[in-house]
Design an enzyme around this catalytic site. Structure first.
Site, mmCIF file in Angstrom:
data_model
loop_
_atom_site.group_PDB
_atom_site.id
_atom_site.type_symbol
_atom_site.label_atom_id
_atom_site.label_comp_id
_atom_site.label_asym_id
_atom_site.label_seq_id
_atom_site.Cartn_x
_atom_site.Cartn_y
_atom_site.Cartn_z
ATOM 1 C CG HIS A 167 -14.663 12.252 -20.120
ATOM 2 N ND1 HIS A 167 -14.283 13.154 -19.149
ATOM 3 C CD2 HIS A 167 -13.752 12.379 -21.114
ATOM 4 C CE1 HIS A 167 -13.199 13.800 -19.551
ATOM 5 N NE2 HIS A 167 -12.861 13.350 -20.734
ATOM 6 C CG ASP B 240 4.030 -3.809 -11.122
ATOM 7 O OD1 ASP B 240 3.294 -4.784 -11.367
ATOM 8 O OD2 ASP B 240 5.208 -3.929 -10.727
#
Length: 447
Positions: free
Chosen positions: A167, A383
């Site tokens: 982060h 995907d």
């Protein structure tokens, strides 16, 4: 979660001291894929343990059989381009910046001796933690690895991909850009344009000394319990209708769900304390779309700000009023950043907000809550060539109190919430009748 923009060729780190607590600096998501893919496992070169699960550290690589004829070598070459971009492949330097030295990312493959549906029947946080690399809790890892990926292969042919991105260099939009780029590369679509995250902070935010001190990590830590709640689309429709008021005639999904969760959490806290308390909700906001002109979503870094909605100790905990406060702060936030020009002004504005955050977090008279929304980031579209994920899970590997994380359900219309509260507050929160009118506690995930 808080972070600041990239400055020059370095990245400003977050507010938590990584020498004391490391893995809270990682943004973690696990992607679960149904059985049906063909996997090519690589040669074992060592082991790094894995609790009750058999975890093997393998050569960096990701092989799939029969995916558009795309060879492992080509996938890895493209992956090196992606992870070698900017801060993803560098090392943490002096806990203040990322040295972009092309150190690379870590990749782990693990064998899980059970079937995927067993885990998804009643997702358990402690089990899910084992699908993330154990190394994220080690200080050396936080210094040397900004990106760590673990692919866990189940006996049934299912797969869980645990992605851990620091982060300190990436917010939700940056992680999303990286995941989309990686997935598109694996599919090798001839018609799809692959857009990688780019780090352009130096051209927007000139290097400067930030007038901000480090926030001690103990301010956000504490004994806590994390639970999962799912708000299905029909329930959210009913909740939004309940949240409508003259000031907010069109409450959004996120506003309505956030307000209800915050209301129930504050109610639990007040009941346990026996007295009303002031409360503040910090809700993360992507500032890319708030600036004029707007910035592309694939601009990498932490382009994040936050609103701070306040509830006074004498205020009633009423849903419509809470939604109105959140909406009011969001509008004011947008108006504020639309007037700021890129450069020092934005960095200083962020610093001022962070200082205010620190004062509220240190106050003993205020209950501080933090909410991150990942809704509409379309992570369910990732995907890699064997179908879209069946489920996404966010997992905390350290104890942080008063934290909420929201993400879309698979159909895109509901919201799944991971909520972390003190054990005492959670006991009252999870039995709140108003909450359970709209949310289901940890339902099974269909495969």
């Amino acid at each position: 979660m808080w972070g600041l923009m990239m400055l020059s060729q370095s990245f400003v780190v977050g507010l938590v001291k990584t020498e004391e607590t490391v893995d809270c600096c990682y943004t973690r998501w696990i992607f679960f894929v149904s059985p049906g893919g063909k996997w090519v496992l690589l040669t074992v070169v060592g082991s790094n343990g894995g609790g009750e699960l058999e975890e093997e550290l393998l050569k960096v690589g990701f092989g799939f059989g029969g995916v558009n004829g795309y060879s492992l070598e080509k996938i890895m070459n493209r992956k090196r381009e992606v992870v070698g971009n900017g801060g993803f492949s560098g090392r943490l330097k002096d806990n203040l910046s990322i040295e972009c030295d092309d150190h690379g990312a870590e990749y782990i493959e693990a064998r899980i001796h059970c079937i995927l549906s067993d885990i998804l029947k009643k997702p358990d946080t402690e089990v899910l933690k084992q699908l993330l690399p154990a190394a994220i809790s080690e200080p050396a890892t936080a210094r040397d690895s900004q990106l760590i990926v673990q692919a866990s292969f189940f006996d049934c042919g299912g797969l869980a991909i645990g992605v851990n991105l620091s982060h300190k260099v990436a917010d939700a939009a940056t992680l999303t850009s990286f995941i989309k780029c990686w997935a598109a590369t694996a599919r090798r679509s001839s018609t799809e344009v692959v857009i990688s995250p780019v780090f352009m902070g130096a051209s927007i935010f000139p290097q400067m000394d930030l007038p901000i001190s480090m926030l001690p990590v103990y301010l956000i830590q504490g004994e806590s319990v994390m639970k999962r709640f799912v708000f299905e689309a029909p329930k959210i429709t009913a909740l939004k209708a309940k949240a409508i008021s003259a000031s907010v005639p069109d409450p959004t999904r996120v506003e309505s769900v956030t307000a209800l969760i915050w209301k129930c959490a504050m109610s639990a806290s007040r009941s346990n304390l026996g007295v009303p308390r002031k409360a503040v909700l910090s809700l993360g906001v992507n500032i890319r779309k708030r600036l004029v002109p707007t910035l592309p979503e694939n601009y990498g870094g932490n382009y994040a700000g936050s609103i701070s909605a306040r509830i006074e100790d004498h205020d009633d905990l009423e849903l419509q009023g809470i939604v109105s406060r959140i909406r009011k702060d969001l509008i004011e936030f947008g108006e504020k950043y639309a007037k700021i020009t890129p450069g020092d002004d934005i960095s200083l504005a962020i610093c001022k907000t962070v200082e205010e955050f620190g004062k509220m977090a240190m106050s003993k008279d205020i209950d501080y809550y933090n909410c991150s929304s990942w809704c509409r980031f379309e992570l369910y579209d990732a995907d890699f060539g064997w179908g879209k994920p069946r489920w996404l899970s966010n997992v905390l590997t350290i104890e942080l109190k008063n934290l909420m994380c929201l993400i879309d359900t698979r159909d895109g219309d509901g919201i799944e919430a991971c909520i972390s509260l003190s054990p005492e507050d959670m006991a009252l929160f999870e039995s709140n009748r108003e909450l359970l009118e709209f949310a289901s506690a940890n339902p099974s995930v269909s495969v």
